[in-house]
Motif scaffolding. Structure first.
Motif, PDB file in Angstrom:
ATOM      1  N   ASP A   1      79.065  27.490 -35.253  1.00 40.11           N
ATOM      2  CA  ASP A   1      78.604  26.266 -35.899  1.00 40.11           C
ATOM      3  C   ASP A   1      76.833  26.703 -35.918  1.00 40.11           C
ATOM      4  OD1 ASP A   1      78.238  26.128 -32.927  1.00 40.11           O
ATOM      5  OD2 ASP A   1      77.736  24.049 -33.115  1.00 40.11           O
ATOM      6  N   ASP A   2      76.416  27.555 -34.916  1.00 43.31           N
ATOM      7  CA  ASP A   2      74.925  27.935 -34.953  1.00 43.31           C
ATOM      8  C   ASP A   2      74.637  28.693 -36.196  1.00 43.31           C
ATOM      9  OD1 ASP A   2      72.631  29.572 -34.081  1.00 43.31           O
ATOM     10  OD2 ASP A   2      72.351  27.858 -32.911  1.00 43.31           O
TER      11      ASP A   2
ATOM     12  N   ARG B   1      82.898  25.529 -38.993  1.00 48.35           N
ATOM     13  CA  ARG B   1      83.681  24.539 -37.921  1.00 48.35           C
ATOM     14  C   ARG B   1      85.219  25.190 -38.222  1.00 48.35           C
ATOM     15  NH1 ARG B   1      79.510  22.784 -37.573  1.00 48.35           N
ATOM     16  NH2 ARG B   1      78.750  20.721 -38.068  1.00 48.35           N
ATOM     17  N   ALA B   2      85.794  25.011 -36.769  1.00 46.33           N
ATOM     18  CA  ALA B   2      86.885  25.462 -36.509  1.00 46.33           C
ATOM     19  C   ALA B   2      88.145  24.699 -37.370  1.00 46.33           C
ATOM     20  CB  ALA B   2      87.459  25.107 -35.011  1.00 46.33           C
TER      21      ALA B   2
ATOM     22  N   ARG C   1      81.924  26.069 -27.813  1.00 44.31           N
ATOM     23  CA  ARG C   1      81.668  24.572 -27.943  1.00 44.31           C
ATOM     24  C   ARG C   1      81.084  24.196 -29.416  1.00 44.31           C
ATOM     25  NH1 ARG C   1      80.804  22.325 -22.769  1.00 44.31           N
ATOM     26  NH2 ARG C   1      80.971  23.831 -21.030  1.00 44.31           N
ATOM     27  N   MET C   2      81.760  23.501 -30.185  1.00 41.76           N
ATOM     28  CA  MET C   2      81.424  23.383 -31.464  1.00 41.76           C
ATOM     29  C   MET C   2      81.858  21.850 -31.826  1.00 41.76           C
ATOM     30  SD  MET C   2      82.987  26.546 -33.582  1.00 41.76           S
ATOM     31  CE  MET C   2      84.485  26.468 -32.798  1.00 41.76           C
ATOM     32  N   PRO C   3      81.173  21.102 -32.837  1.00 43.76           N
ATOM     33  CA  PRO C   3      81.718  19.552 -33.125  1.00 43.76           C
ATOM     34  C   PRO C   3      83.020  19.637 -33.793  1.00 43.76           C
ATOM     35  CG  PRO C   3      79.436  20.402 -34.120  1.00 43.76           C
ATOM     36  CD  PRO C   3      80.019  21.670 -33.460  1.00 43.76           C
TER      37      PRO C   3
ATOM     38  N   SER D   1      80.623  32.059 -25.958  1.00 47.43           N
ATOM     39  CA  SER D   1      79.745  30.836 -25.649  1.00 47.43           C
ATOM     40  C   SER D   1      78.750  31.042 -24.977  1.00 47.43           C
ATOM     41  CB  SER D   1      80.714  30.043 -24.912  1.00 47.43           C
ATOM     42  OG  SER D   1      80.146  28.654 -24.495  1.00 47.43           O
ATOM     43  N   ALA D   2      77.660  30.300 -25.221  1.00 43.32           N
ATOM     44  CA  ALA D   2      76.334  30.361 -24.470  1.00 43.32           C
ATOM     45  C   ALA D   2      76.401  29.549 -22.982  1.00 43.32           C
ATOM     46  CB  ALA D   2      75.123  29.770 -24.980  1.00 43.32           C
ATOM     47  N   HIS D   3      77.529  28.890 -22.848  1.00 44.71           N
ATOM     48  CA  HIS D   3      77.797  27.918 -21.798  1.00 44.71           C
ATOM     49  C   HIS D   3      78.925  28.384 -20.955  1.00 44.71           C
ATOM     50  CE1 HIS D   3      75.220  25.333 -23.771  1.00 44.71           C
ATOM     51  NE2 HIS D   3      75.929  25.466 -24.982  1.00 44.71           N
TER      52      HIS D   3
END
Length: 446
Positions: free
Chosen positions: A14-15, A38-39, A59-61, A84-86
């Protein structure tokens, strides 16, 4: 089919800045890229783009990367690499347990990411190649025609046969009478490393300790023996739990030593063969009851296959019935009878204690009745009513009479086989042979 020169990857991120960075990296590495923000859009693009690998943010909307992973069919979908960054250890463990190929943390190291994606690509292409080879092998072998059916149980059985055929390992087939254990045994042989060799089926219930060595091992300057004749092939030991104890010891020695000593010969003859065995009993119970040697069972049950009963694959009944009706129509040079709604209802309502063998016999009776312009599936299912379905040949009539008489004797004596044999005026071994030949299910009669 040759794989595309450029592997395909679907990026779900998403980024925008990260998405463009990944596109640049992968296109520079000769990947064909499709990127989605988007997935939720993956499902509609998957079939058309057919990626070799999916690289998705976690992590995506809307749908997360873990949600996307859970929505994919693990058998049909390409490998999924999560980024993922998280990321943390707990998330990585969850991802891998859910079926993800790998997990990468942002900021990613380009060389490591490309290596992971290349390994995922190699795995996917190997899996597709293996599947194509299996499909080709099925077509070449006719396995889908031998083990006919489309239920999950039948498909799983065919897959198991394909997986085990080339191994050459000993296989024990355990299942009810009439489930097609010999068909499975022959398929294992035909698809295995000994396919060019002979296939010898032995009814263990009919093996006699007297004269066993002469018949099986051979005699000097005399008969060759059945076991030397199967060198380089497969031995199928049917109804192994009914094998006389003295014969079990001799079979065990042959299986362990892979050699036989013909009568009158000074030196043993080495043999090479695969062993496949079958039983409609619980072999562990037979061992506990002292009817089957435990060391022989250990030699036979390297792998166990349990062909499903017809009750477990009931959705195959109509497909099998159509196949058998066509087959017997050709044999008896007549037209296969059309199945009425009443025929279908009768077939689907029946419990099939005799499994596929019983269905096959029912279809043969139906075709024989159709030759005379009469009959129905309900009538063909009534094995105790010979009336309009009297067999056309003496052999068929004798078999039908024996089947009925032995069945009634088993029921009357509550399965006590010594009493059954005495009442019928025949030996126990002869009784066992007839039960196997006639496809009688003792359990279903009691």
């Amino acid at each position: 089919m040759t794989p595309p020169a450029h592997p395909r990857i679907m990026i779900v991120e998403d980024d925008k800045a990260m998405r463009l960075s990944l596109i640049d990296l992968l296109e520079a590495a000769a990947w064909q890229v499709e990127a989605l923000p988007r997935a939720a859009r993956v499902a509609e693009r998957l079939a058309e783009f057919q990626p070799d690998v999916i690289l998705s943010d976690v992590r995506m909307p809307g749908l997360s990367g873990l949600d996307l992973l859970a929505s994919l069919d693990p058998e049909l979908s390409p490998p999924l690499v999560l980024i993922s960054a998280h990321g943390d250890i707990a998330m990585a463990v969850e991802a891998m347990q859910g079926g993800a190929y790998s997990f990468v943390e942002k900021p990613y190291e380009p060389r490591r990411l490309l290596n992971i994606l290349q390994h995922a690509l190699d795995q996917h292409r190997m899996k597709r190649t293996t599947q194509r080879l299996k499909e080709r092998l099925v077509k070449l072998s006719g396995l889908d025609r031998v083990l006919l059916g489309q239920t999950p149980e039948t498909l799983a059985l065919r897959e198991e046969v394909l997986d085990l055929a080339q191994s050459g390992a000993a296989v024990l087939l355990q299942g009810e009478t009439g489930t097609g254990k010999e068909l499975v045994a022959r398929a294992l042989h035909d698809l295995g490393p000994n396919a060019e060799g002979p296939f010898l089926a032995l009814n263990c219930a009919a093996l006699s300790p007297e004269g066993f060595e002469a018949e099986m091992f051979g005699v000097h300057d005399g008969a060759k023996g059945r076991l030397p004749g199967v060198d380089g092939g497969t031995i199928f030991l049917d109804e192994v739990c009914s094998c006389p104890p003295a014969v079990q010891a001799k079979l065990l020695r042959v299986i362990e030593d892979k050699e036989v000593l013909p009568l009158g010969v000074a030196r043993p003859v080495p043999l090479s063969f695969r062993v496949i065995s079958a039983t409609n009993e619980d072999p562990d119970e037979a061992v506990a009851n002292g009817r089957l040697r435990q060391d022989l069972l250990y030699r036979l049950n390297t792998t166990v296959i349990k062909p499903p009963t017809l009750r477990q694959r009931r959705d195959d009944v109509m497909l099998l019935a159509a196949r058998f009706l066509d087959e017997f129509a050709r044999v008896y040079e007549t037209r296969a009878p059309d199945l009425t709604p009443e025929d279908t209802a009768a077939l689907l309502a029946h419990d099939w204690p005799g499994n596929v063998r019983e269905l096959r016999n029912v279809c043969e009776r139906r075709v024989l009745a159709a030759r005379r312009g009469a009959g129905s599936m309900a009538r063909a299912l009534r094995t105790d009513a010979l009336g309009d379905d009297v067999p056309d040949t003496l052999r068929e009539a004798v078999a039908a009479f024996e089947r009925e008489l032995i069945g009634k004797a088993i029921t009357a004596h509550q399965g006590r086989m010594e009493a059954v044999a005495e009442a019928l005026g025949i030996g126990r071994r002869t009784l066992n042979e007839k039960i196997v030949k006639l496809g009688l299910d003792k359990e279903a009669l009691l």
